[in-house]
Design an enzyme around this catalytic site. Structure first.
Site, PDB file in Angstrom:
ATOM      1  N   ASN A  11      13.436   4.942   3.077  1.00 19.56           N
ATOM      2  CA  ASN A  11      13.278   6.039   4.037  1.00 19.56           C
ATOM      3  C   ASN A  11      12.822   5.445   5.375  1.00 19.56           C
ATOM      4  O   ASN A  11      11.663   5.052   5.510  1.00 19.56           O
ATOM      5  CB  ASN A  11      12.228   7.028   3.496  1.00 19.56           C
ATOM      6  CG  ASN A  11      11.855   8.104   4.496  1.00 19.56           C
ATOM      7  OD1 ASN A  11      12.561   8.339   5.477  1.00 19.56           O
ATOM      8  ND2 ASN A  11      10.729   8.772   4.249  1.00 19.56           N
ATOM      9  N   TRP A  12      13.741   5.397   6.336  1.00 23.42           N
ATOM     10  CA  TRP A  12      13.404   4.765   7.625  1.00 23.42           C
ATOM     11  C   TRP A  12      12.495   5.661   8.469  1.00 23.42           C
ATOM     12  O   TRP A  12      11.993   5.234   9.492  1.00 23.42           O
ATOM     13  CB  TRP A  12      14.670   4.467   8.422  1.00 23.42           C
ATOM     14  CG  TRP A  12      15.627   3.506   7.783  1.00 23.42           C
ATOM     15  CD1 TRP A  12      15.479   2.840   6.597  1.00 23.42           C
ATOM     16  CD2 TRP A  12      16.897   3.096   8.305  1.00 23.42           C
ATOM     17  NE1 TRP A  12      16.584   2.050   6.352  1.00 23.42           N
ATOM     18  CE2 TRP A  12      17.465   2.187   7.391  1.00 23.42           C
ATOM     19  CE3 TRP A  12      17.619   3.412   9.469  1.00 23.42           C
ATOM     20  CZ2 TRP A  12      18.707   1.595   7.593  1.00 23.42           C
ATOM     21  CZ3 TRP A  12      18.866   2.827   9.681  1.00 23.42           C
ATOM     22  CH2 TRP A  12      19.389   1.922   8.748  1.00 23.42           C
ATOM     23  N   LYS A  13      12.334   6.901   8.076  1.00 18.77           N
ATOM     24  CA  LYS A  13      11.583   7.891   8.877  1.00 18.77           C
ATOM     25  C   LYS A  13      12.155   7.911  10.299  1.00 18.77           C
ATOM     26  O   LYS A  13      13.350   7.677  10.470  1.00 18.77           O
ATOM     27  CB  LYS A  13      10.090   7.580   8.865  1.00 18.77           C
ATOM     28  CG  LYS A  13       9.552   7.329   7.457  1.00 18.77           C
ATOM     29  CD  LYS A  13       8.065   7.411   7.394  1.00 18.77           C
ATOM     30  CE  LYS A  13       7.598   6.966   6.022  1.00 18.77           C
ATOM     31  NZ  LYS A  13       6.274   7.399   5.703  1.00 18.77           N
ATOM     32  N   HIS A 103       9.258  16.076   1.407  1.00 14.71           N
ATOM     33  CA  HIS A 103       8.441  14.894   1.739  1.00 14.71           C
ATOM     34  C   HIS A 103       7.112  15.373   2.314  1.00 14.71           C
ATOM     35  O   HIS A 103       7.059  16.367   3.032  1.00 14.71           O
ATOM     36  CB  HIS A 103       9.187  14.018   2.756  1.00 14.71           C
ATOM     37  CG  HIS A 103       8.535  12.689   2.957  1.00 14.71           C
ATOM     38  ND1 HIS A 103       7.423  12.526   3.747  1.00 14.71           N
ATOM     39  CD2 HIS A 103       8.813  11.469   2.437  1.00 14.71           C
ATOM     40  CE1 HIS A 103       7.054  11.251   3.709  1.00 14.71           C
ATOM     41  NE2 HIS A 103       7.883  10.588   2.928  1.00 14.71           N
ATOM     42  N   GLU A 105       5.363  14.484   4.687  1.00 14.46           N
ATOM     43  CA  GLU A 105       5.309  14.633   6.152  1.00 14.46           C
ATOM     44  C   GLU A 105       5.960  15.940   6.595  1.00 14.46           C
ATOM     45  O   GLU A 105       5.568  16.529   7.597  1.00 14.46           O
ATOM     46  CB  GLU A 105       5.958  13.405   6.823  1.00 14.46           C
ATOM     47  CG  GLU A 105       5.043  12.183   6.702  1.00 14.46           C
ATOM     48  CD  GLU A 105       5.749  10.837   6.696  1.00 14.46           C
ATOM     49  OE1 GLU A 105       6.913  10.748   7.111  1.00 14.46           O
ATOM     50  OE2 GLU A 105       5.107   9.860   6.244  1.00 14.46           O
ATOM     51  N   GLU A 173       5.032  10.879  -5.026  1.00 12.65           N
ATOM     52  CA  GLU A 173       4.436  10.162  -3.904  1.00 12.65           C
ATOM     53  C   GLU A 173       3.043  10.721  -3.626  1.00 12.65           C
ATOM     54  O   GLU A 173       2.915  11.753  -2.937  1.00 12.65           O
ATOM     55  CB  GLU A 173       5.289  10.355  -2.650  1.00 12.65           C
ATOM     56  CG  GLU A 173       6.690   9.842  -2.761  1.00 12.65           C
ATOM     57  CD  GLU A 173       7.228   9.463  -1.380  1.00 12.65           C
ATOM     58  OE1 GLU A 173       7.466   8.279  -1.176  1.00 12.65           O
ATOM     59  OE2 GLU A 173       7.360  10.346  -0.525  1.00 12.65           O
ATOM     60  N   GLY A 179       2.064   5.344   3.506  1.00 21.13           N
ATOM     61  CA  GLY A 179       1.796   4.689   4.785  1.00 21.13           C
ATOM     62  C   GLY A 179       0.361   4.222   4.961  1.00 21.13           C
ATOM     63  O   GLY A 179      -0.058   3.902   6.067  1.00 21.13           O
ATOM     64  N   SER A 219       3.404   3.155  -0.216  1.00 19.96           N
ATOM     65  CA  SER A 219       2.998   1.773   0.081  1.00 19.96           C
ATOM     66  C   SER A 219       3.590   0.746  -0.896  1.00 19.96           C
ATOM     67  O   SER A 219       2.928  -0.219  -1.258  1.00 19.96           O
ATOM     68  CB  SER A 219       1.468   1.664   0.143  1.00 19.96           C
ATOM     69  OG  SER A 219       0.974   2.455   1.220  1.00 19.96           O
ATOM     70  N   GLY A 240       8.968   3.547   2.315  1.00 21.68           N
ATOM     71  CA  GLY A 240       8.942   3.881   3.741  1.00 21.68           C
ATOM     72  C   GLY A 240       8.886   2.607   4.563  1.00 21.68           C
ATOM     73  O   GLY A 240       9.896   1.923   4.767  1.00 21.68           O
ATOM     74  N   GLY A 241       7.678   2.247   5.018  1.00 19.50           N
ATOM     75  CA  GLY A 241       7.485   1.117   5.936  1.00 19.50           C
ATOM     76  C   GLY A 241       8.233  -0.154   5.545  1.00 19.50           C
ATOM     77  O   GLY A 241       8.896  -0.784   6.381  1.00 19.50           O
TER      78      GLY A 241
HETATM   79  C1  PEP Z   1       7.584   7.450   2.267  1.00 22.02           C
HETATM   80  O1  PEP Z   1       7.703   7.700   3.444  1.00 22.02           O
HETATM   81  O2  PEP Z   1       8.187   8.146   1.441  1.00 22.02           O
HETATM   82  C2  PEP Z   1       6.747   6.327   1.863  1.00 22.02           C
HETATM   83  C3  PEP Z   1       6.555   6.125   0.586  1.00 22.02           C
HETATM   84  O3  PEP Z   1       6.188   5.560   2.854  1.00 22.02           O
HETATM   85  P1  PEP Z   1       5.421   4.164   2.682  1.00 22.02           P
HETATM   86  O4  PEP Z   1       6.251   3.301   1.752  1.00 22.02           O
HETATM   87  O5  PEP Z   1       5.362   3.582   4.060  1.00 22.02           O
HETATM   88  O6  PEP Z   1       4.093   4.453   2.102  1.00 22.02           O
END
Ligand code: PEP
Length: 261
Positions: A11-13, A103, A105, A173, A179, A219, A240-241
């Site tokens: 997920n590039w956000k 999600h 966010e 999640e 994040g 993470s 994500g990141g």
């Molecule tokens: C996400 O955005 O779904 C996520 C898991 O982010 P991160 O890996 O950065 O925690």
């Protein structure tokens, strides 16, 4: 190991414009080719921002890459006067296979409640997209109710009242892990995944529960992915990141190198 094909989804956000997105997909394709990644064994999805989707789809198509595409959101409506919204019909035309729904966010920053999420899941089913239904508890909820209670309630709400239930994926999640660099333990992820699978059995059927993939997200890095995927209960990861870093993401896609299966 279960028969479910693991899914690694990046997920590039709201990162990478379409040119940067193309560069990342090209580099990822070369890197995974160099290490002979077997896409039949581990599915790899990229989830770019809307403005990148057409470019990424064109590249995947032209170079016959084996990535699949996901979107980060969709409208609950299929068409009409909904300024700024993106229809699942349009995503489907762009060969989008997966779409994130719920999600954390979107739940917190965009006030998406259970009804909106349920309607978005319905829009995905109507348009042959596979919703990746994201569920997870906050730190406060974890302390008060344990890890599984809120994710199960969120999943029940998302799956309620549909005329037909198509294929879906669940991503567990924990909100406190997204994040933040904090991760759930592999045991916690496996335990919640197991409970989510039981609730799919009750809500839908045993057959559907057996084929539905349940991912962990929060993470995830190449250094910790193997712990999560060592469990039979966890069928992949939502990243994500670390999905913005080709080396890291490649290491995550190659989790089987670190797991004894
Ligand atoms: C996400 O955005 O779904 C996520 C898991 O982010 P991160 O890996 O950065 O925690």
């Amino acid at each position: 190991m279960s028969d479910r094909k693991p899914l690694i989804a990046g997920n590039w956000k709201m990162n990478l414009d379409h040119q940067q997105g193309i560069a990342l997909v090209q580099k990822l394709a070369w890197t995974l080719k160099d290490v002979n990644h077997d896409y039949d064994k581990v599915e790899v999805a990229v989830l770019p921002p809307f403005t990148d989707l057409r470019s990424v789809q064109t590249l995947i198509d032209a170079d016959k890459l084996q990535f699949v595409i996901g979107a980060q959101d969709l409208s609950k409506f299929d068409s009409g006067a909904y300024t700024g919204e993106v229809s699942a019909q349009f995503l489907n035309k762009l060969d989008v296979k997966y779409v994130l729904v719920g999600h954390s966010e979107r739940r917190t920053l965009h006030n998406e409640d259970g009804d909106v999420i349920q309607a978005k899941v319905a829009a995905a089913f109507r348009n042959n997209l596979i919703p990746v239904i994201c569920v997870g508890e906050t730190l406060e909820e974890l302390e008060q109710q344990g890890a599984a209670a809120v994710p199960i309630q969120q999943l029940e709400k998302a799956l309620e009242g549909h005329k037909e239930i198509g294929e879906f994926v669940v991503a567990y999640e924990p909100v406190w892990a997204i994040g933040t660099g904090k991760v759930a333990t592999a045991e916690q992820a496996a335990e919640v995944a197991k409970k989510l699978r039981s609730s799919i059995s009750e809500l839908v059927s045993d057959e559907v529960a057996q084929v539905t993939r349940i991912l962990y997200g929060g993470s995830v890095k190449s250094a910790n992915v193997a712990g999560f995927l060592a469990s039979e209960e966890v069928d992949g990861v939502l990243v994500g990141g670390a999905s913005l870093d080709v080396g890291e993401f490649t290491g995550i896609c190659r989790f089987q190198k670190h797991v004894s299966l």
